[in-house]
Design a protein around this motif. Structure first.
Motif, PDB file in Angstrom:
ATOM      1  N   GLN A  56       9.289  -1.201  28.533  1.00 55.77           N
ATOM      2  CA  GLN A  56       9.795   0.132  28.854  1.00 55.77           C
ATOM      3  C   GLN A  56       9.242   0.638  30.184  1.00 55.77           C
ATOM      4  OE1 GLN A  56       9.339   2.831  25.455  1.00 55.77           O
ATOM      5  NE2 GLN A  56       9.279   1.085  24.073  1.00 55.77           N
ATOM      6  N   GLU A 203       7.508   3.560  18.647  1.00 60.73           N
ATOM      7  CA  GLU A 203       8.655   4.383  19.037  1.00 60.73           C
ATOM      8  C   GLU A 203       8.227   5.794  19.414  1.00 60.73           C
ATOM      9  OE1 GLU A 203      12.258   2.214  16.525  1.00 60.73           O
ATOM     10  OE2 GLU A 203      11.400   4.089  15.787  1.00 60.73           O
ATOM     11  N   ALA A 204       7.315   6.356  18.628  1.00 61.44           N
ATOM     12  CA  ALA A 204       6.844   7.715  18.915  1.00 61.44           C
ATOM     13  C   ALA A 204       6.121   7.773  20.253  1.00 61.44           C
ATOM     14  CB  ALA A 204       5.929   8.201  17.794  1.00 61.44           C
ATOM     15  N   GLY A 206       6.417   5.634  22.754  1.00 58.92           N
ATOM     16  CA  GLY A 206       7.378   5.366  23.811  1.00 58.92           C
ATOM     17  C   GLY A 206       8.190   6.601  24.184  1.00 58.92           C
ATOM     18  N   ARG A 207       8.650   7.345  23.174  1.00 57.91           N
ATOM     19  CA  ARG A 207       9.415   8.571  23.450  1.00 57.91           C
ATOM     20  C   ARG A 207       8.558   9.604  24.175  1.00 57.91           C
ATOM     21  NH1 ARG A 207      11.268   7.705  18.098  1.00 57.91           N
ATOM     22  NH2 ARG A 207       9.746   9.227  17.340  1.00 57.91           N
ATOM     23  N   TRP A 208       7.316   9.744  23.716  1.00 58.95           N
ATOM     24  CA  TRP A 208       6.416  10.722  24.317  1.00 58.95           C
ATOM     25  C   TRP A 208       6.131  10.392  25.776  1.00 58.95           C
ATOM     26  CZ3 TRP A 208       0.939   9.940  25.341  1.00 58.95           C
ATOM     27  CH2 TRP A 208       0.266  11.113  25.720  1.00 58.95           C
ATOM     28  N   GLY A 210       7.988   8.642  27.711  1.00 58.83           N
ATOM     29  CA  GLY A 210       9.240   8.870  28.421  1.00 58.83           C
ATOM     30  C   GLY A 210       9.410  10.328  28.810  1.00 58.83           C
ATOM     31  N   SER A 211       9.026  11.239  27.921  1.00 60.74           N
ATOM     32  CA  SER A 211       9.135  12.665  28.234  1.00 60.74           C
ATOM     33  C   SER A 211       8.165  13.067  29.332  1.00 60.74           C
ATOM     34  CB  SER A 211       8.891  13.500  26.978  1.00 60.74           C
ATOM     35  OG  SER A 211       7.528  13.426  26.555  1.00 60.74           O
TER      36      SER A 211
END
Length: 215
Positions: A56, A203-204, A206-208, A210-211
């Motif tokens: 990512q 996943e959590a 990675g999303r964080w 990303g934000s």
């Protein structure tokens, strides 16, 4: 993506960084995470992050504190852990990317205590030990609340060092891993399996991240 190990000398002895490097495209960032007082970088959550995030565009640096590299069984005092982390910081920043300071358990406490002074972009606290098991009165909430940078706590639903509902309100996000203990292990009879629990973590995170990169 390239992986390699780097030895860094600190006041407490030789530390080690295992790099899982992502490419330079996009908006590069480094996630530096250290282990707890009872284990090393072989922890399931740390290994999962190192495997998933470089794809990512996030480089992962798994940090082994000097006491662990030296083969000692007991972690030193918090002051020594913090100094080791400070001495490692220039090597973690060497690629020239923003660094998210992270760790599991005792390593999360180190990241929180030093984030502001070191200029960390954010803090990832895995299994933050809010209090010793059975002793909620000995809270370490001040360390978490004092990080002063964006912070994500990932906590097992059955962590004896602090269940998600015990955490104070504050300027941090919290993700619960259902049924997970302090090592994110889930019982065999749980409604989710071990692989699913680990996937929820990656996943959590990675999303964080990303934000954060969008800010």
């Amino acid at each position: 993506m390239s992986n390699y190990r780097e030895t860094v000398e600190t006041e407490a002895g030789a530390a080690r960084i295992t790099w899982f490097r992502a490419g330079e495209a996009g908006n590069p960032v480094t996630l530096a995470v250290s282990h707890g007082a009872g284990g090393g970088i072989e922890a399931r959550d740390l290994q999962a992050l190192a495997a998933a995030l470089p794809e990512q565009g996030v480089s992962v640096a798994l940090v082994e504190q000097p006491w662990r590299v030296a083969g000692k069984k007991l972690a030193p005092a918090p002051k020594t852990l913090d100094q080791g982390w400070r001495d490692l910081w220039p090597a973690l920043r060497k690629p020239g990317h923003p660094v998210i300071a992270g760790g599991r358990s005792a390593g999360a406490r180190v990241a929180c205590r030093t984030a502001k002074e070191l200029g960390a972009r954010a803090v990832l606290a895995l299994s933050f030990p809010l209090h010793p098991p059975g002793k909620p009165e000995k809270s370490r909430a001040d360390e978490l609340l004092g990080a002063a940078v964006p912070t994500l706590v990932v906590q097992g639903g059955n962590d004896p060092f602090g269940k998600p509902a015990e955490f104070p309100d504050g300027d941090h996000a919290l993700v619960e891993i259902p049924y997970g203990d302090h090592g994110f292990a889930v019982p065999k009879r749980a409604e989710i399996g071990q692989d699913e629990a680990v996937t929820l973590i990656t996943e959590a995170v990675g999303r964080w991240i990303g934000s954060l990169r969008e800010c």
